[in-house]
Write a protein that holds these residues in place. Sequence first.
Motif, short mmCIF file in Angstrom:
data_model
loop_
_atom_site.label_atom_id
_atom_site.label_comp_id
_atom_site.label_asym_id
_atom_site.label_seq_id
_atom_site.Cartn_x
_atom_site.Cartn_y
_atom_site.Cartn_z
N LYS A 184 0.31 -46.16 7.87
CA LYS A 184 0.67 -44.76 7.60
C LYS A 184 0.23 -44.28 6.24
O LYS A 184 0.61 -43.19 5.81
CB LYS A 184 2.18 -44.58 7.77
CG LYS A 184 2.63 -44.71 9.22
CD LYS A 184 3.98 -44.10 9.44
CE LYS A 184 4.30 -44.00 10.92
NZ LYS A 184 5.64 -43.39 11.17
N ARG A 191 1.09 -44.88 3.22
CA ARG A 191 2.21 -44.43 2.38
C ARG A 191 1.83 -44.38 0.90
O ARG A 191 2.23 -43.47 0.18
CB ARG A 191 3.41 -45.35 2.59
CG ARG A 191 4.06 -45.21 3.97
CD ARG A 191 5.30 -46.06 4.10
NE ARG A 191 5.95 -45.88 5.39
CZ ARG A 191 5.67 -46.58 6.47
NH1 ARG A 191 4.73 -47.52 6.40
NH2 ARG A 191 6.29 -46.38 7.60
N ASP A 245 -3.52 -39.29 5.16
CA ASP A 245 -4.25 -40.20 6.05
C ASP A 245 -5.58 -40.61 5.42
O ASP A 245 -6.56 -39.85 5.45
CB ASP A 245 -4.50 -39.53 7.40
CG ASP A 245 -5.10 -40.48 8.43
OD1 ASP A 245 -5.49 -41.60 8.06
OD2 ASP A 245 -5.21 -40.08 9.61
N GLN A 274 -1.41 -46.08 15.67
CA GLN A 274 -0.12 -45.54 16.09
C GLN A 274 -0.26 -44.94 17.49
O GLN A 274 -1.35 -44.55 17.90
CB GLN A 274 0.33 -44.45 15.11
CG GLN A 274 0.67 -44.95 13.71
CD GLN A 274 2.07 -45.53 13.61
OE1 GLN A 274 2.95 -45.20 14.41
NE2 GLN A 274 2.27 -46.40 12.62
N ASP A 314 -2.00 -41.38 17.95
CA ASP A 314 -3.24 -41.15 17.21
C ASP A 314 -4.34 -40.66 18.15
O ASP A 314 -4.69 -41.33 19.12
CB ASP A 314 -3.69 -42.46 16.54
CG ASP A 314 -4.73 -42.24 15.46
OD1 ASP A 314 -5.61 -41.38 15.65
OD2 ASP A 314 -4.67 -42.92 14.43
N ASP A 350 5.20 -49.28 13.94
CA ASP A 350 6.08 -49.08 12.79
C ASP A 350 6.81 -50.35 12.37
O ASP A 350 7.42 -50.39 11.29
CB ASP A 350 7.11 -47.98 13.09
CG ASP A 350 6.48 -46.60 13.09
OD1 ASP A 350 5.39 -46.44 12.50
OD2 ASP A 350 7.08 -45.67 13.67
#
Length: 201
Positions: A12, A14, A19, A51, A54, A78
């Motif tokens: 993800k 983070r 992205d 994911q 996506d 996740d």
Amino acid sequence: MAIVGIYLAAGKSRRMGLDKRSLLVGMKTLGSLAIETALQSRLDCICIVTQEDDALSWLPDAVKREKKVVHLPCKLADEGLSASLKCGVTFAKSLHAEAIVILLADQPFITVQMIDEMIACHKEQNRSEFVAPYFKGVPRPPILIASSVFPALLKLNGDRGARDLLRSGFYKGVKLPCSDQRLFYDVDTKEDYHSLIQNNN
């Protein structure tokens, strides 16, 4: 039997805050660079693990149309790196693959030569459980792992990946010494990206 590339692209971003796969490197996206390289290699098939929702908007249409490319949306992405890896390994098992090559979507400088050298080593030494480039004594992706190790990969949890297994010393394989740190450059932060752009100009 097939050698399957597992292209891990379900993170993800983070630390990046957006992205990173969609970031431009020249005229291409960051996420497309390594897979376009892998498509020129001796890999028989490449599965892109993402994911579940996506749409692969970060990939060129030409890549998505490649016969060797399979999209694997991962429902449990996740849960960490291990979930994406297990999704790819399960697919490889369904093809009765003799080995997988683990590839990262944020590693833009891998080469066809790296991948093909691992495959050649695997073919020549068919009892080895892995083939991996080593930089400063540490295994770095891309990493080839033989089917004999699949059961162990399927037992991983959380953010543990294949490198943890190789570091244990339990598995025996071929270590390919590499002195070029650039080959293993990965993009996790905005600083990493800016450095990539500066050095790529």
